[in-house]
Design an enzyme around this catalytic site. Structure first.
Site, PDB file in Angstrom:
ATOM      1  N   MET A  29      -2.092  -6.839  -4.617  1.00 41.02           N
ATOM      2  CA  MET A  29      -3.284  -7.459  -5.203  1.00 41.02           C
ATOM      3  C   MET A  29      -3.217  -7.381  -6.734  1.00 41.02           C
ATOM      4  SD  MET A  29      -6.401  -6.808  -2.605  1.00 41.02           S
ATOM      5  CE  MET A  29      -6.795  -5.155  -3.112  1.00 41.02           C
ATOM      6  N   GLY A  30      -2.017  -7.152  -7.258  1.00 45.95           N
ATOM      7  CA  GLY A  30      -1.865  -7.091  -8.715  1.00 45.95           C
ATOM      8  C   GLY A  30      -2.337  -5.762  -9.279  1.00 45.95           C
ATOM      9  N   LEU A  32      -0.548  -3.984 -11.220  1.00 45.47           N
ATOM     10  CA  LEU A  32       0.643  -3.297 -10.721  1.00 45.47           C
ATOM     11  C   LEU A  32       0.894  -1.965 -11.424  1.00 45.47           C
ATOM     12  CD1 LEU A  32       3.071  -6.339 -10.276  1.00 45.47           C
ATOM     13  CD2 LEU A  32       1.479  -5.323  -8.625  1.00 45.47           C
ATOM     14  N   HIS A  36       3.681   0.179  -6.747  1.00 47.59           N
ATOM     15  CA  HIS A  36       4.152  -1.152  -6.373  1.00 47.59           C
ATOM     16  C   HIS A  36       5.645  -1.295  -6.696  1.00 47.59           C
ATOM     17  CE1 HIS A  36      -0.242  -2.089  -7.275  1.00 47.59           C
ATOM     18  NE2 HIS A  36      -0.121  -2.465  -6.030  1.00 47.59           N
ATOM     19  N   GLN A  60     -10.853  -9.263   2.536  1.00 43.73           N
ATOM     20  CA  GLN A  60     -10.743  -7.854   2.889  1.00 43.73           C
ATOM     21  C   GLN A  60     -11.741  -6.977   2.129  1.00 43.73           C
ATOM     22  OE1 GLN A  60      -6.503  -7.713   1.600  1.00 43.73           O
ATOM     23  NE2 GLN A  60      -7.005  -5.694   0.809  1.00 43.73           N
ATOM     24  N   SER A 184      -3.125   4.547  -8.040  1.00 42.08           N
ATOM     25  CA  SER A 184      -3.864   3.443  -7.414  1.00 42.08           C
ATOM     26  C   SER A 184      -4.442   2.553  -8.493  1.00 42.08           C
ATOM     27  CB  SER A 184      -5.000   4.024  -6.563  1.00 42.08           C
ATOM     28  OG  SER A 184      -5.982   3.043  -6.309  1.00 42.08           O
TER      29      SER A 184
HETATM   30  P1  AMP Z   1      -2.458  -3.154  -3.290  1.00 46.35           P
HETATM   31  O1  AMP Z   1      -2.054  -3.927  -4.494  1.00 46.35           O
HETATM   32  O2  AMP Z   1      -3.374  -2.016  -3.588  1.00 46.35           O
HETATM   33  O3  AMP Z   1      -2.938  -4.031  -2.159  1.00 46.35           O
HETATM   34  O4  AMP Z   1      -1.131  -2.462  -2.754  1.00 46.35           O
HETATM   35  C1  AMP Z   1       0.018  -3.204  -2.458  1.00 46.35           C
HETATM   36  C2  AMP Z   1       1.013  -2.296  -1.772  1.00 46.35           C
HETATM   37  O5  AMP Z   1       1.325  -1.217  -2.639  1.00 46.35           O
HETATM   38  C3  AMP Z   1       0.467  -1.675  -0.475  1.00 46.35           C
HETATM   39  O6  AMP Z   1       1.498  -1.677   0.509  1.00 46.35           O
HETATM   40  C4  AMP Z   1       0.115  -0.282  -0.899  1.00 46.35           C
HETATM   41  O7  AMP Z   1       0.172   0.652   0.162  1.00 46.35           O
HETATM   42  C5  AMP Z   1       1.193  -0.004  -1.926  1.00 46.35           C
HETATM   43  N1  AMP Z   1       0.824   1.094  -2.825  1.00 46.35           N
HETATM   44  C6  AMP Z   1      -0.330   1.226  -3.530  1.00 46.35           C
HETATM   45  N2  AMP Z   1      -0.340   2.390  -4.205  1.00 46.35           N
HETATM   46  C7  AMP Z   1       0.836   3.005  -3.927  1.00 46.35           C
HETATM   47  C8  AMP Z   1       1.421   4.246  -4.319  1.00 46.35           C
HETATM   48  N3  AMP Z   1       0.816   5.097  -5.161  1.00 46.35           N
HETATM   49  N4  AMP Z   1       2.642   4.564  -3.844  1.00 46.35           N
HETATM   50  C9  AMP Z   1       3.295   3.714  -2.995  1.00 46.35           C
HETATM   51  N5  AMP Z   1       2.799   2.531  -2.582  1.00 46.35           N
HETATM   52  C10 AMP Z   1       1.581   2.180  -3.045  1.00 46.35           C
END
Ligand code: AMP
Length: 277
Positions: A29-30, A32, A36, A60, A184
């Site tokens: 979802m960017g 980054l 990511h 979502q 995050s």
């Molecule tokens: P999001 O952009 O939050 O939807 O995350 C995209 C992907 O990145 C998802 O598969 C998340 O589980 C993964 N992700 C987010 N934070 C982390 C992190 N700290 N370590 C590893 N993967 C992550």
């Protein structure tokens, strides 16, 4: 790096490279960060052509959640992706992914109603729907998801199996900052005090892991996790549990058991997960 803004551009590009490449895909979802990037690096080990989607998926989010406030940092994201030689980025509009009068949702069953699903009804319906649309458009050979979103991993696994999708799913370890806090996109909402308190999420999960390894009693481990996180004074605790990574029910064996938790700090909600063994 190819910037692809709609399904037609994406398909044209992928058709031009598909014959000579294996395609790796990381949905995001960017906003980054290193979490990511770690997934993209994994994809690169398994595929010769790797791309990312950047799409803040409206379906979502609940109406009271942070869809409109969710950080959107596209220029920064593209710079970051260039530094790791990402091959392409898919940046569709909401209208592109959800054309009007084409309403359709994927119901993921009970797995979408417990833990995260209990606190975020319809969240996983939205996740499953967008992920299936992306998988169908891209037809990747390999996809990578982060273990931090453990229930999302279970949902995607189920979706892929139940619909006989022909792709390999890889799961990346959680990337953390030195305090243990999982990185995050939402951490940027936290004040300094909230950041200190947020560390309790990981500390509690580690405690749960140690207790469960010791006694293999999910109830005792759960109680210990809640007692531990309370000492960090989160605004509220949504849940802590030891579950089976595939079903999110009672763990059948220690290898597949994980500790999961979700807390709130002010208006920010954080989730995390750790493997037991
Ligand atoms: P999001 O952009 O939050 O939807 O995350 C995209 C992907 O990145 C998802 O598969 C998340 O589980 C993964 N992700 C987010 N934070 C982390 C992190 N700290 N370590 C590893 N993967 C992550």
């Amino acid at each position: 790096m190819n910037l692809l803004y709609n399904a037609a551009e994406l398909k044209e590009y992928l058709n031009s490279i598909r014959m000579k490449n294996t395609i790796g895909f990381v949905p995001t979802m960017g906003a980054l960060h290193n979490g990511h990037l770690s997934l993209i690096k994994i994809a690169k080990e398994y595929a010769s052509n790797v791309g990312v989607s950047i799409f803040v998926n409206p379906t979502q989010f609940l109406p009271n959640e942070d869809y409109h406030q969710y950080p959107r940092t596209l220029d920064f994201d593209l710079e970051l992706l260039r530094t790791i030689a990402c091959d392409w980025v898919f940046i569709p509009s909401v209208q592109e992914m959800y054309p009007r009068e084409m309403d359709l949702k994927i119901d993921i069953g009970y797995l979408g109603t417990i833990y995260e699903g209990a606190f975020r009804p319809y969240h996983f319906q939205g996740v499953a729907t967008i992920v299936l649309k992306l998988f169908n458009l891209i037809q990747p050979d390999v996809v990578v998801f982060g273990k931090k979103d453990a229930q999302q991993c279970a949902v995607i696994r189920r979706l892929t199996k139940a619909l006989f999708l022909d792709l390999k799913i890889l799961y990346g370890e959680v990337i953390r900052d030195p305090s243990g806090l999982a990185i995050s996109s939402r951490n940027r909402y936290l004040t300094e005090i909230e950041k200190e308190r947020a560390i309790g999420l990981y500390v509690a999960l580690q405690k749960g892991r140690a207790v469960y390894l010791d006694c293999q009693d999910t109830k005792i481990a759960q109680m210990e996790m809640i007692n531990t996180v309370k000492t960090f004074q989160p605004t509220s605790i949504d849940y802590f549990a030891i579950v089976d990574r595939f079903t999110f029910l009672y763990p059948k064996n220690i290898q597949d058991a994980i500790a999961i938790g979700a807390i709130r700090l002010g208006t920010t909600r954080l989730i995390d997960a750790v493997d037991i063994s």
